[in-house]
Design a protein around this motif. Structure first.
Motif, PDB file in Angstrom:
ATOM      1  N   LEU A 104       0.846  -1.093  -0.079  1.00 39.73           N
ATOM      2  CA  LEU A 104       0.050  -0.112  -0.107  1.00 39.73           C
ATOM      3  C   LEU A 104       0.862   1.253   0.034  1.00 39.73           C
ATOM      4  N   ARG A 105       1.863   1.238   0.906  1.00 38.67           N
ATOM      5  CA  ARG A 105       2.809   2.427   0.634  1.00 38.67           C
ATOM      6  C   ARG A 105       3.335   2.561  -0.476  1.00 38.67           C
ATOM      7  N   THR A 106       3.638   1.435  -1.044  1.00 31.33           N
ATOM      8  CA  THR A 106       4.600   1.518  -2.495  1.00 31.33           C
ATOM      9  C   THR A 106       3.642   2.003  -3.529  1.00 31.33           C
ATOM     10  N   MET A 107       2.403   1.682  -3.357  1.00 26.67           N
ATOM     11  CA  MET A 107       1.315   2.056  -4.327  1.00 26.67           C
ATOM     12  C   MET A 107       1.005   3.732  -4.209  1.00 26.67           C
ATOM     13  N   LYS A 108       1.361   4.057  -2.913  1.00 26.09           N
ATOM     14  CA  LYS A 108       1.003   5.506  -2.625  1.00 26.09           C
ATOM     15  C   LYS A 108       1.869   6.318  -3.265  1.00 26.09           C
ATOM     16  N   LEU A 109       3.195   5.977  -2.958  1.00 23.34           N
ATOM     17  CA  LEU A 109       4.242   6.616  -3.463  1.00 23.34           C
ATOM     18  C   LEU A 109       4.400   6.532  -4.838  1.00 23.34           C
ATOM     19  N   PHE A 110       4.239   5.546  -5.539  1.00 21.76           N
ATOM     20  CA  PHE A 110       4.029   5.633  -7.112  1.00 21.76           C
ATOM     21  C   PHE A 110       3.115   6.385  -7.518  1.00 21.76           C
ATOM     22  N   ASP A 111       1.984   6.447  -7.073  1.00 22.98           N
ATOM     23  CA  ASP A 111       0.813   7.268  -7.353  1.00 22.98           C
ATOM     24  C   ASP A 111       1.155   8.487  -7.442  1.00 22.98           C
ATOM     25  N   ILE A 112       1.894   9.255  -6.330  1.00 25.04           N
ATOM     26  CA  ILE A 112       2.539  10.393  -6.195  1.00 25.04           C
ATOM     27  C   ILE A 112       3.536  10.725  -7.062  1.00 25.04           C
ATOM     28  N   SER A 113       4.471   9.904  -7.676  1.00 23.89           N
ATOM     29  CA  SER A 113       5.122  10.019  -8.328  1.00 23.89           C
ATOM     30  C   SER A 113       4.978  10.113  -9.911  1.00 23.89           C
ATOM     31  N   ILE A 114       3.933   9.302 -10.194  1.00 27.81           N
ATOM     32  CA  ILE A 114       3.035   9.311 -11.495  1.00 27.81           C
ATOM     33  C   ILE A 114       2.434  10.867 -11.575  1.00 27.81           C
ATOM     34  N   MET A 115       1.910  11.226 -10.409  1.00 29.35           N
ATOM     35  CA  MET A 115       1.315  12.653 -10.561  1.00 29.35           C
ATOM     36  C   MET A 115       2.400  13.540 -10.563  1.00 29.35           C
ATOM     37  N   VAL A 116       3.566  13.765 -10.014  1.00 34.50           N
ATOM     38  CA  VAL A 116       4.301  14.704 -10.178  1.00 34.50           C
ATOM     39  C   VAL A 116       4.950  14.675 -11.567  1.00 34.50           C
ATOM     40  N   LEU A 117       5.301  13.508 -11.742  1.00 40.18           N
ATOM     41  CA  LEU A 117       5.890  13.348 -13.110  1.00 40.18           C
ATOM     42  C   LEU A 117       5.202  13.759 -14.408  1.00 40.18           C
ATOM     43  N   CYS A 118       3.898  13.404 -14.427  1.00 40.28           N
ATOM     44  CA  CYS A 118       3.093  13.944 -15.152  1.00 40.28           C
ATOM     45  C   CYS A 118       2.771  15.340 -15.433  1.00 40.28           C
ATOM     46  N   LEU A 119       2.670  16.070 -14.084  1.00 41.79           N
ATOM     47  CA  LEU A 119       2.497  17.741 -14.049  1.00 41.79           C
ATOM     48  C   LEU A 119       3.644  18.235 -14.664  1.00 41.79           C
ATOM     49  N   PHE A 120       4.818  17.785 -14.241  1.00 45.57           N
ATOM     50  CA  PHE A 120       6.007  18.297 -14.978  1.00 45.57           C
ATOM     51  C   PHE A 120       6.126  18.165 -16.363  1.00 45.57           C
ATOM     52  N   PHE A 121       5.832  16.866 -16.824  1.00 43.90           N
ATOM     53  CA  PHE A 121       5.827  16.605 -18.092  1.00 43.90           C
ATOM     54  C   PHE A 121       4.713  17.521 -19.111  1.00 43.90           C
ATOM     55  N   SER A 122       3.486  17.706 -18.384  1.00 43.17           N
ATOM     56  CA  SER A 122       2.628  18.403 -19.134  1.00 43.17           C
ATOM     57  C   SER A 122       2.833  20.051 -18.998  1.00 43.17           C
ATOM     58  N   MET A 123       3.800  20.587 -18.087  1.00 41.98           N
ATOM     59  CA  MET A 123       4.166  21.910 -18.082  1.00 41.98           C
ATOM     60  C   MET A 123       5.368  21.954 -19.127  1.00 41.98           C
ATOM     61  N   TYR A 124       6.356  20.986 -19.304  1.00 42.78           N
ATOM     62  CA  TYR A 124       7.263  21.103 -20.290  1.00 42.78           C
ATOM     63  C   TYR A 124       6.802  20.974 -21.593  1.00 42.78           C
ATOM     64  N   PHE A 125       5.817  20.115 -21.677  1.00 42.09           N
ATOM     65  CA  PHE A 125       5.211  19.636 -23.241  1.00 42.09           C
ATOM     66  C   PHE A 125       4.627  20.927 -23.654  1.00 42.09           C
ATOM     67  N   PHE A 126       3.876  21.720 -22.934  1.00 39.39           N
ATOM     68  CA  PHE A 126       3.219  22.901 -23.438  1.00 39.39           C
ATOM     69  C   PHE A 126       3.881  24.302 -23.014  1.00 39.39           C
ATOM     70  N   SER A 127       5.049  24.147 -22.812  1.00 42.96           N
ATOM     71  CA  SER A 127       5.964  25.523 -22.538  1.00 42.96           C
ATOM     72  C   SER A 127       6.358  25.969 -24.076  1.00 42.96           C
ATOM     73  N   TYR A 128       6.633  27.243 -24.076  1.00 45.30           N
ATOM     74  CA  TYR A 128       6.856  27.811 -25.460  1.00 45.30           C
ATOM     75  C   TYR A 128       8.357  27.381 -25.776  1.00 45.30           C
ATOM     76  N   ASP A 129       9.236  27.167 -24.717  1.00 40.95           N
ATOM     77  CA  ASP A 129      10.624  27.157 -25.034  1.00 40.95           C
ATOM     78  C   ASP A 129      10.658  25.330 -24.780  1.00 40.95           C
ATOM     79  N   ILE A 130      10.945  24.735 -26.000  1.00 38.89           N
ATOM     80  CA  ILE A 130      10.911  23.365 -25.879  1.00 38.89           C
ATOM     81  C   ILE A 130      12.502  22.726 -25.672  1.00 38.89           C
TER      82      ILE A 130
END
Length: 140
Positions: free
Chosen positions: A13-39
């Motif tokens: 359960l703790r591993t799943m929670k940590l993995f879900d947080i990691s997914i959320m953080v990585l996807c948030l950073f990836f979406s910010m980077y993907f839609f930035s004007y400076d690629i």
């Protein structure tokens, strides 16, 4: 013997929670980077020069905490071995939609300027896809 199984379950359960947080953080950073004007890939000196406001850091910490609360509300950390995969897909879909919508609403309320609808939609798609894929892999 039962104590060993309980501790294994808690570790999972703790591993799943940590993995879900990691997914959320990585996807948030990836979406910010993907839609930035400076690629271009930023150098370390450019990252160090980036201005980050205290409200943005607080927003990020609260978004991570909110994400965990929403996943817990939809009982995504409970035992699902006897349930259908379609029920789990539906719960992950609902949790990620509500989580992404909550992040968007909070960003608009706090007037955080770098969170847009297209970034949140891309963030939701990445989170849902990776989270669901990981849960299907864990199930089988």
């Amino acid at each position: 013997m039962q104590n060993i199984h309980a501790s294994r379950r808690q570790l999972l359960l703790r591993t799943m929670k940590l993995f879900d947080i990691s997914i959320m953080v990585l996807c948030l950073f990836f979406s910010m980077y993907f839609f930035s004007y400076d690629i271009n890939i930023p150098s370390l000196s450019l990252i160090g020069q980036t201005e980050i406001k205290a409200i943005e850091v607080a927003f990020f910490v609260c978004a991570v905490y909110l994400w965990q609360i929403i996943f817990s509300i939809f009982d995504l950390y409970g035992s699902r071995r006897l349930s259908k995969i379609s029920n789990e897909i539906l719960d992950v879909l609902k949790a990620t939609v509500i989580g992404a919508a909550s992040i968007l609403m909070a960003a608009k309320l706090l007037e955080i300027n770098n969170i847009f609808l297209n970034r949140i939609l891309f963030f939701w798609f990445c989170c849902f896809t990776v989270t669901m894929s990981s849960r299907v892999v864990l199930r089988y």
